[in-house]
Design a protein around this motif. Sequence first.
Motif, PDB file in Angstrom:
ATOM      1  N   ARG A  44       0.846  -1.194   0.000  1.00 47.13           N
ATOM      2  CA  ARG A  44       0.000   0.000   0.000  1.00 47.13           C
ATOM      3  C   ARG A  44       0.881   1.244   0.000  1.00 47.13           C
ATOM      4  NH1 ARG A  44      -2.750  -0.747   5.079  1.00 47.13           N
ATOM      5  NH2 ARG A  44      -3.353   1.415   4.830  1.00 47.13           N
ATOM      6  N   VAL A  45       0.493   2.227  -0.804  1.00 47.58           N
ATOM      7  CA  VAL A  45       1.222   3.486  -0.900  1.00 47.58           C
ATOM      8  C   VAL A  45       0.227   4.639  -0.854  1.00 47.58           C
ATOM      9  CG1 VAL A  45       3.167   2.549  -2.222  1.00 47.58           C
ATOM     10  CG2 VAL A  45       1.168   3.418  -3.438  1.00 47.58           C
ATOM     11  N   PHE A  46       0.736   5.830  -0.515  1.00 43.86           N
ATOM     12  CA  PHE A  46      -0.102   7.018  -0.619  1.00 43.86           C
ATOM     13  C   PHE A  46       0.577   8.019  -1.538  1.00 43.86           C
ATOM     14  CE2 PHE A  46       2.640   8.369   2.812  1.00 43.86           C
ATOM     15  CZ  PHE A  46       2.790   9.734   2.632  1.00 43.86           C
ATOM     16  N   VAL A  47      -0.237   8.835  -2.185  1.00 49.25           N
ATOM     17  CA  VAL A  47       0.253   9.817  -3.146  1.00 49.25           C
ATOM     18  C   VAL A  47       0.604  11.100  -2.403  1.00 49.25           C
ATOM     19  CG1 VAL A  47      -0.312  11.158  -5.210  1.00 49.25           C
ATOM     20  CG2 VAL A  47      -1.211   8.829  -4.947  1.00 49.25           C
ATOM     21  N   ARG A  48       1.868  11.541  -2.548  1.00 51.51           N
ATOM     22  CA  ARG A  48       2.270  12.784  -1.892  1.00 51.51           C
ATOM     23  C   ARG A  48       2.287  13.964  -2.838  1.00 51.51           C
ATOM     24  NH1 ARG A  48       7.625  13.635  -3.026  1.00 51.51           N
ATOM     25  NH2 ARG A  48       8.844  11.805  -3.507  1.00 51.51           N
ATOM     26  N   SER A  49       2.437  13.712  -4.153  1.00 53.42           N
ATOM     27  CA  SER A  49       2.379  14.805  -5.127  1.00 53.42           C
ATOM     28  C   SER A  49       2.173  14.229  -6.522  1.00 53.42           C
ATOM     29  CB  SER A  49       3.651  15.662  -5.083  1.00 53.42           C
ATOM     30  OG  SER A  49       4.770  14.921  -5.508  1.00 53.42           O
ATOM     31  N   MET A  50       1.936  15.151  -7.481  1.00 55.90           N
ATOM     32  CA  MET A  50       1.777  14.770  -8.887  1.00 55.90           C
ATOM     33  C   MET A  50       2.682  15.638  -9.731  1.00 55.90           C
ATOM     34  SD  MET A  50      -2.310  14.380  -9.623  1.00 55.90           S
ATOM     35  CE  MET A  50      -2.065  13.922 -11.332  1.00 55.90           C
ATOM     36  N   ASP A  51       3.287  15.027 -10.759  1.00 60.01           N
ATOM     37  CA  ASP A  51       4.062  15.766 -11.755  1.00 60.01           C
ATOM     38  C   ASP A  51       3.493  15.367 -13.106  1.00 60.01           C
ATOM     39  OD1 ASP A  51       5.893  17.165 -13.250  1.00 60.01           O
ATOM     40  OD2 ASP A  51       7.579  15.850 -12.791  1.00 60.01           O
ATOM     41  N   GLY A  52       2.615  16.182 -13.646  1.00 57.22           N
ATOM     42  CA  GLY A  52       1.891  15.783 -14.850  1.00 57.22           C
ATOM     43  C   GLY A  52       0.977  14.618 -14.510  1.00 57.22           C
ATOM     44  N   LEU A  53       1.168  13.494 -15.195  1.00 58.35           N
ATOM     45  CA  LEU A  53       0.363  12.301 -14.914  1.00 58.35           C
ATOM     46  C   LEU A  53       1.154  11.234 -14.169  1.00 58.35           C
ATOM     47  CD1 LEU A  53      -1.620  11.996 -18.255  1.00 58.35           C
ATOM     48  CD2 LEU A  53      -2.404  12.910 -16.071  1.00 58.35           C
ATOM     49  N   VAL A  54       2.268  11.626 -13.554  1.00 51.25           N
ATOM     50  CA  VAL A  54       3.074  10.698 -12.756  1.00 51.25           C
ATOM     51  C   VAL A  54       2.863  11.030 -11.284  1.00 51.25           C
ATOM     52  CG1 VAL A  54       5.395   9.848 -12.259  1.00 51.25           C
ATOM     53  CG2 VAL A  54       4.770  10.476 -14.597  1.00 51.25           C
ATOM     54  N   LEU A  55       2.543  10.006 -10.508  1.00 53.46           N
ATOM     55  CA  LEU A  55       2.289  10.175  -9.084  1.00 53.46           C
ATOM     56  C   LEU A  55       3.553   9.886  -8.274  1.00 53.46           C
ATOM     57  CD1 LEU A  55      -1.090   8.226  -8.946  1.00 53.46           C
ATOM     58  CD2 LEU A  55      -0.726  10.671  -9.390  1.00 53.46           C
ATOM     59  N   ALA A  56       3.894  10.784  -7.372  1.00 50.06           N
ATOM     60  CA  ALA A  56       5.002  10.541  -6.438  1.00 50.06           C
ATOM     61  C   ALA A  56       4.387   9.895  -5.200  1.00 50.06           C
ATOM     62  CB  ALA A  56       5.704  11.838  -6.082  1.00 50.06           C
ATOM     63  N   VAL A  57       4.867   8.689  -4.874  1.00 55.50           N
ATOM     64  CA  VAL A  57       4.242   7.910  -3.797  1.00 55.50           C
ATOM     65  C   VAL A  57       5.249   7.547  -2.719  1.00 55.50           C
ATOM     66  CG1 VAL A  57       2.491   6.969  -5.347  1.00 55.50           C
ATOM     67  CG2 VAL A  57       4.585   5.674  -4.974  1.00 55.50           C
ATOM     68  N   GLU A  58       4.696   7.237  -1.537  1.00 55.75           N
ATOM     69  CA  GLU A  58       5.480   6.745  -0.406  1.00 55.75           C
ATOM     70  C   GLU A  58       4.724   5.570   0.180  1.00 55.75           C
ATOM     71  OE1 GLU A  58       6.116   9.845   2.432  1.00 55.75           O
ATOM     72  OE2 GLU A  58       7.123  11.138   0.984  1.00 55.75           O
ATOM     73  N   PRO A  59       5.443   4.611   0.782  1.00 51.67           N
ATOM     74  CA  PRO A  59       4.749   3.484   1.387  1.00 51.67           C
ATOM     75  C   PRO A  59       3.904   3.925   2.580  1.00 51.67           C
ATOM     76  CG  PRO A  59       7.123   3.345   1.781  1.00 51.67           C
ATOM     77  CD  PRO A  59       6.897   4.529   0.914  1.00 51.67           C
ATOM     78  N   VAL A  60       2.772   3.262   2.757  1.00 54.80           N
ATOM     79  CA  VAL A  60       1.934   3.471   3.927  1.00 54.80           C
ATOM     80  C   VAL A  60       2.602   2.753   5.092  1.00 54.80           C
ATOM     81  CG1 VAL A  60      -0.313   2.937   4.975  1.00 54.80           C
ATOM     82  CG2 VAL A  60      -0.174   3.702   2.585  1.00 54.80           C
ATOM     83  N   GLU A  61       2.749   3.448   6.198  1.00 51.65           N
ATOM     84  CA  GLU A  61       3.333   2.809   7.380  1.00 51.65           C
ATOM     85  C   GLU A  61       2.357   1.770   7.918  1.00 51.65           C
ATOM     86  OE1 GLU A  61       6.371   3.270   8.572  1.00 51.65           O
ATOM     87  OE2 GLU A  61       6.749   4.665   6.938  1.00 51.65           O
ATOM     88  N   GLU A  62       2.819   0.545   7.989  1.00 53.30           N
ATOM     89  CA  GLU A  62       1.975  -0.548   8.497  1.00 53.30           C
ATOM     90  C   GLU A  62       2.103  -0.605  10.015  1.00 53.30           C
ATOM     91  OE1 GLU A  62      -0.007  -2.222   6.587  1.00 53.30           O
ATOM     92  OE2 GLU A  62       0.784  -1.601   4.660  1.00 53.30           O
ATOM     93  N   ASN A  63       0.979  -0.635  10.699  1.00 58.67           N
ATOM     94  CA  ASN A  63       0.991  -0.775  12.165  1.00 58.67           C
ATOM     95  C   ASN A  63       1.165  -2.242  12.508  1.00 58.67           C
ATOM     96  OD1 ASN A  63       0.538   1.961  12.501  1.00 58.67           O
ATOM     97  ND2 ASN A  63      -1.688   1.706  12.450  1.00 58.67           N
ATOM     98  N   THR A  64       2.264  -2.541  13.213  1.00 61.71           N
ATOM     99  CA  THR A  64       2.520  -3.954  13.563  1.00 61.71           C
ATOM    100  C   THR A  64       2.377  -4.173  15.027  1.00 61.71           C
ATOM    101  OG1 THR A  64       4.887  -3.470  13.687  1.00 61.71           O
ATOM    102  CG2 THR A  64       4.054  -4.400  11.631  1.00 61.71           C
TER     103      THR A  64
END
Length: 64
Positions: A44-64
Amino acid sequence: YDLRGLMIGAEGTVVADFTDAGTIHIHGENWAARSITPLRKGQRVFVRSMDGLVLAVEPVEENT
């Protein structure tokens, strides 16, 4: 129609393992994505920004 507002902060799923550039599935569609963190299929990832039609993503921190 605010595509940027719809995407930024949204969560998606990595389609196939990638480092730097790859594809995520979000809002029922596949999108080009970039990440400074290597990602694995199904992660799972979340979108932090967009550059045109490319999404800059980071992993979702999983609660363990």
